[in-house]
Design an enzyme around this catalytic site. Structure first.
Site, PDB file in Angstrom:
ATOM      1  N   HIS A  86       0.832  -1.216   0.000  1.00 38.19           N
ATOM      2  CA  HIS A  86       0.000   0.000   0.000  1.00 38.19           C
ATOM      3  C   HIS A  86       0.865   1.265   0.000  1.00 38.19           C
ATOM      4  O   HIS A  86       0.479   2.282  -0.578  1.00 38.19           O
ATOM      5  CB  HIS A  86      -0.921  -0.004   1.232  1.00 38.19           C
ATOM      6  CG  HIS A  86      -1.941  -1.104   1.188  1.00 38.19           C
ATOM      7  ND1 HIS A  86      -3.260  -0.900   0.840  1.00 38.19           N
ATOM      8  CD2 HIS A  86      -1.819  -2.432   1.407  1.00 38.19           C
ATOM      9  CE1 HIS A  86      -3.906  -2.047   0.870  1.00 38.19           C
ATOM     10  NE2 HIS A  86      -3.056  -3.003   1.220  1.00 38.19           N
ATOM     11  N   ASP A 118      -5.731   5.832   1.515  1.00 35.20           N
ATOM     12  CA  ASP A 118      -5.975   4.460   1.100  1.00 35.20           C
ATOM     13  C   ASP A 118      -7.448   4.123   1.373  1.00 35.20           C
ATOM     14  O   ASP A 118      -8.015   4.561   2.387  1.00 35.20           O
ATOM     15  CB  ASP A 118      -5.077   3.525   1.914  1.00 35.20           C
ATOM     16  CG  ASP A 118      -5.019   2.130   1.318  1.00 35.20           C
ATOM     17  OD1 ASP A 118      -3.954   1.765   0.795  1.00 35.20           O
ATOM     18  OD2 ASP A 118      -6.039   1.401   1.372  1.00 35.20           O
ATOM     19  N   TRP A 135      15.522  -9.842  -0.073  1.00 31.46           N
ATOM     20  CA  TRP A 135      14.670  -8.814  -0.688  1.00 31.46           C
ATOM     21  C   TRP A 135      15.372  -8.364  -1.954  1.00 31.46           C
ATOM     22  O   TRP A 135      16.605  -8.248  -1.967  1.00 31.46           O
ATOM     23  CB  TRP A 135      14.468  -7.639   0.269  1.00 31.46           C
ATOM     24  CG  TRP A 135      13.352  -6.699  -0.074  1.00 31.46           C
ATOM     25  CD1 TRP A 135      13.502  -5.394  -0.473  1.00 31.46           C
ATOM     26  CD2 TRP A 135      11.947  -6.942  -0.037  1.00 31.46           C
ATOM     27  NE1 TRP A 135      12.260  -4.825  -0.692  1.00 31.46           N
ATOM     28  CE2 TRP A 135      11.290  -5.763  -0.428  1.00 31.46           C
ATOM     29  CE3 TRP A 135      11.171  -8.063   0.284  1.00 31.46           C
ATOM     30  CZ2 TRP A 135       9.909  -5.644  -0.508  1.00 31.46           C
ATOM     31  CZ3 TRP A 135       9.787  -7.949   0.204  1.00 31.46           C
ATOM     32  CH2 TRP A 135       9.167  -6.772  -0.182  1.00 31.46           C
ATOM     33  N   ASN A 186       0.420  -5.160  -6.962  1.00 26.64           N
ATOM     34  CA  ASN A 186       1.611  -4.435  -7.438  1.00 26.64           C
ATOM     35  C   ASN A 186       2.505  -5.369  -8.249  1.00 26.64           C
ATOM     36  O   ASN A 186       2.975  -5.001  -9.323  1.00 26.64           O
ATOM     37  CB  ASN A 186       2.411  -3.872  -6.256  1.00 26.64           C
ATOM     38  CG  ASN A 186       1.630  -2.819  -5.507  1.00 26.64           C
ATOM     39  OD1 ASN A 186       1.382  -1.740  -6.024  1.00 26.64           O
ATOM     40  ND2 ASN A 186       1.204  -3.133  -4.298  1.00 26.64           N
ATOM     41  N   THR A 229       1.662  -8.053  -9.824  1.00 23.23           N
ATOM     42  CA  THR A 229       0.981  -8.401 -11.071  1.00 23.23           C
ATOM     43  C   THR A 229       1.187  -7.290 -12.108  1.00 23.23           C
ATOM     44  O   THR A 229       1.559  -7.549 -13.261  1.00 23.23           O
ATOM     45  CB  THR A 229      -0.531  -8.616 -10.803  1.00 23.23           C
ATOM     46  OG1 THR A 229      -0.659  -9.643  -9.821  1.00 23.23           O
ATOM     47  CG2 THR A 229      -1.290  -8.996 -12.050  1.00 23.23           C
TER      48      THR A 229
HETATM   49  C1  UDX Z   1      -0.401  -6.732  -0.165  1.00 22.43           C
HETATM   50  C2  UDX Z   1      -1.282  -7.873  -0.616  1.00 22.43           C
HETATM   51  O1  UDX Z   1      -0.577  -9.061  -0.475  1.00 22.43           O
HETATM   52  C3  UDX Z   1      -1.689  -7.658  -2.053  1.00 22.43           C
HETATM   53  O2  UDX Z   1      -2.508  -8.713  -2.446  1.00 22.43           O
HETATM   54  C4  UDX Z   1      -2.408  -6.355  -2.206  1.00 22.43           C
HETATM   55  O3  UDX Z   1      -2.735  -6.185  -3.573  1.00 22.43           O
HETATM   56  C5  UDX Z   1      -1.517  -5.234  -1.708  1.00 22.43           C
HETATM   57  O4  UDX Z   1      -1.094  -5.495  -0.385  1.00 22.43           O
HETATM   58  P1  UDX Z   1       2.095  -7.440  -0.983  1.00 22.43           P
HETATM   59  O5  UDX Z   1       1.980  -8.788  -0.418  1.00 22.43           O
HETATM   60  O6  UDX Z   1       3.136  -6.597  -0.438  1.00 22.43           O
HETATM   61  O7  UDX Z   1       0.767  -6.597  -0.946  1.00 22.43           O
HETATM   62  O8  UDX Z   1       2.268  -7.649  -2.577  1.00 22.43           O
HETATM   63  P2  UDX Z   1       2.327  -6.655  -3.782  1.00 22.43           P
HETATM   64  O9  UDX Z   1       1.044  -5.913  -3.969  1.00 22.43           O
HETATM   65  O10 UDX Z   1       2.768  -7.446  -4.933  1.00 22.43           O
HETATM   66  O11 UDX Z   1       3.431  -5.597  -3.380  1.00 22.43           O
HETATM   67  C6  UDX Z   1       4.753  -5.953  -3.100  1.00 22.43           C
HETATM   68  C7  UDX Z   1       5.659  -4.807  -3.464  1.00 22.43           C
HETATM   69  O12 UDX Z   1       6.932  -5.066  -2.895  1.00 22.43           O
HETATM   70  C8  UDX Z   1       5.850  -4.666  -4.964  1.00 22.43           C
HETATM   71  O13 UDX Z   1       5.799  -3.309  -5.334  1.00 22.43           O
HETATM   72  C9  UDX Z   1       7.247  -5.240  -5.213  1.00 22.43           C
HETATM   73  O14 UDX Z   1       7.949  -4.618  -6.256  1.00 22.43           O
HETATM   74  C10 UDX Z   1       7.933  -4.983  -3.893  1.00 22.43           C
HETATM   75  N1  UDX Z   1       8.975  -5.997  -3.662  1.00 22.43           N
HETATM   76  C11 UDX Z   1       8.636  -7.301  -3.424  1.00 22.43           C
HETATM   77  C12 UDX Z   1      10.287  -5.602  -3.709  1.00 22.43           C
HETATM   78  O15 UDX Z   1      10.588  -4.424  -3.953  1.00 22.43           O
HETATM   79  N2  UDX Z   1      11.233  -6.541  -3.499  1.00 22.43           N
HETATM   80  C13 UDX Z   1      10.965  -7.836  -3.237  1.00 22.43           C
HETATM   81  O16 UDX Z   1      11.907  -8.613  -3.041  1.00 22.43           O
HETATM   82  C14 UDX Z   1       9.601  -8.235  -3.206  1.00 22.43           C
END
Ligand code: UDX
Length: 495
Positions: A22, A123, A375, A397, A399
């Site tokens: 978020h 948000d 990470w 994000n 996706t």
């Molecule tokens: C959560 C929920 O899981 C997700 O379903 C909802 O849409 C948003 O909140 P999260 O689990 O963090 O999010 O997944 P995602 O929405 O994919 O966001 C992860 C973010 O972390 C992405 O922007 C990704 O680029 C970043 N990331 C992830 C990194 O920068 N490095 C990593 O190693 C892994």
């Protein structure tokens, strides 16, 4: 695009939910609006605070959990990042007074500085902020960080419950005879075994489409991990939907060509202005909003790999995995014989600190044909020529970031919006394969090969590249996101 012109500067106050998925889109949005001539104040909790020094052009104000006398809110940090649900409830429950005081002070100061605060952008999950904004006569615009489809499904939870979808799926899960292994069997479409025993009689076919939302299969409803409209998370979602309806508009991290039918429905069901200006991260590709320090030590190794040969694996910032599932993932990956870069956060495997649960010999593979990091700079990895696939938890994000780089996905959702995104990617966009029968090493190995090297992978990659092109067009002058951003800037300026 810069619409700043020479109009009088206006200030916007943005308020993200303090979780990675978020924070990223909110800070990206802040950058987009700043480059369009607005001054930006970010209000944030100390818990999971973004690195403010990366944004010298913004003003930051800590609120809610910065007063040690306010016990309920200062407890937040001790609950751990994984406990998202209770964190969201807590802040919504106790945040009202703090936010009102903070905004009141800011509004007074802004009058003296001749830089009016024109709106609050929060948000969607900060549902308590609508009544605060109303009481101060400050327009509130909502940022929804997930897809339009997901919002429509969340808004339909009471209806789907009345139609019996939750009852039918959950009645299975509530029966004592059905332990967690058996639940997996059901989700693995092996339900015929149950039918034979006669223990389950009135189950809708889990593979059937949901009549009212045909994008979904019946089993996708259970995978959201909501037990119906009286479930605590459903109550949060209901408040989110109601308070979004009461807001002055919605900004979506999506683009029109991706979700055209869903946009039509949103226009009908939420008759407030909607702005699809995404994908946000394309405006400012470098990411500074990471809560964890990205490891870049593998980049030289990645540079040396053949084009499209490496599978990138990351299950996001908040999901956790059972030990036995982790074993299946590791063995499946080993059996696939593909190169990989695997992001394994500390604490990702329940009961383990980090990689100590890996099967014997697995770490020998690391070095030979893979890398493990805690990470990664994800957007950079996805844009890398060697990255040929993304095994993801289907967070929105992740996706979008994959779509933007034309990288085919393997989808393994955990909860919430993720199963909806996974279904959308595999069945509607057809740019990924949904690993929907749980964690099983042979199926995992087969699916990895399908997406990385088998004949089918070429078709998936071609569709992914077409979609990438659509994103680029939508962001260009005259494109849908470009135009929508212009409308948003005009709309905010007119408030
Ligand atoms: C959560 C929920 O899981 C997700 O379903 C909802 O849409 C948003 O909140 P999260 O689990 O963090 O999010 O997944 P995602 O929405 O994919 O966001 C992860 C973010 O972390 C992405 O922007 C990704 O680029 C970043 N990331 C992830 C990194 O920068 N490095 C990593 O190693 C892994």
């Amino acid at each position: 695009m810069d619409n700043s012109g020479c109009r009088r500067r206006q200030r916007l106050v943005l308020f993200p939910i303090p979780f990675q998925g978020h924070i990223n889109p909110m800070l990206q949005l802040a950058n987009i609006l700043h480059s369009n001539g607005f001054s930006i104040t970010i209000i944030h909790t100390n818990f999971n605070s973004a690195y403010t020094s990366n944004y010298p052009h913004f003003t930051f104000r800590p609120i809610l959990d910065n007063d040690p006398k306010v016990n309920n809110l200062s407890k937040l940090g001790s609950r751990g990042a994984g406990d998202i649900l209770s964190g969201v409830v807590l802040l919504n429950q106790y945040g009202e007074e703090s936010l009102r005081q903070e905004l009141d002070q800011m509004l007074m100061a802004s009058k003296q500085e001749q830089e009016p605060i024109v709106c609050l952008i929060t948000d969607a999950l900060w549902y308590f902020t609508q009544s605060v904004a109303d009481s101060l006569k400050l327009p509130r615009i909502v940022l929804r960080t997930s897809s339009l489809l997901c919002f429509l499904v969340f808004a339909s939870v009471p209806f789907l419950d009345d139609q019996g979808y939750f009852k039918q799926v959950n009645s299975l899960f509530d029966e004592e005879i059905i332990d967690s292994d058996l639940k997996n069997i059901i989700l693995a479409s092996d339900k015929n075994k149950f039918k034979k025993t006669g223990s389950v009689k009135s189950v809708k076919d889990l593979e059937e489409r949901v009549l009212e939302i045909p994008v979904l299969k019946v089993k996708d409803i259970s995978k959201m991990k909501i037990k119906g409209q009286t479930d605590p998370s459903a109550k949060i979602l209901a408040k989110m939907v109601t308070q979004t309806k009461a807001s002055s508009g919605i900004i979506w991290n999506s683009f029109k060509e991706l979700e055209e039918p869903e946009l039509e429905k949103i226009h009908k069901e939420f008759p407030i202005p909607s702005f699809l200006i995404g994908p946000f991260h394309k405006y400012f590709p470098a990411s500074f909003s990471s809560l964890l320090e990205p490891d870049r030590s593998f980049i030289t190794w990645l540079d040396e790999q053949a084009p499209n040969s490496v599978l990138y694996i990351s299950f996001g910032s908040a999901s956790q995995m059972e030990k036995q599932d982790f074993m299946e993932v590791a063995n499946g990956l080993a059996n696939s014989k593909q190169k990989f870069l695997w992001v394994m956060r500390e604490g990702f495997v329940k009961g383990s600190e980090w990689v100590e649960g890996l099967p014997d010999g697995f770490l020998d593979l690391v070095g030979e044909r893979g890398r493990i990091v805690k990470w990664a700079p994800q957007q950079e990895v996805l844009a890398h020529r060697s990255t040929g696939g993304f095994w993801t938890h289907s967070g929105w994000n992740s996706t979008l970031e994959s779509i933007c780089e034309g990288v085919p996905m393997i989808c393994s959702p955990f909860w919430g919006d993720q199963p909806l995104n996974a279904r959308f990617v595999s069945d509607v966009l057809k740019v990924g394969v949904y690993l929907e029968n749980g964690w099983e090493r042979e199926e995992i190995a087969g699916t990895i090969r399908r997406v990385m090297v088998e004949e089918e992978s070429e078709d998936i990659r071609e569709r992914a590249m077409c979609l990438k092109e659509k994103v680029n067009v939508s962001l260009m002058k005259g494109g849908s996101s470009y135009e929508s951003l212009g409308s948003l800037v005009g709309y905010i300026s007119s408030l």
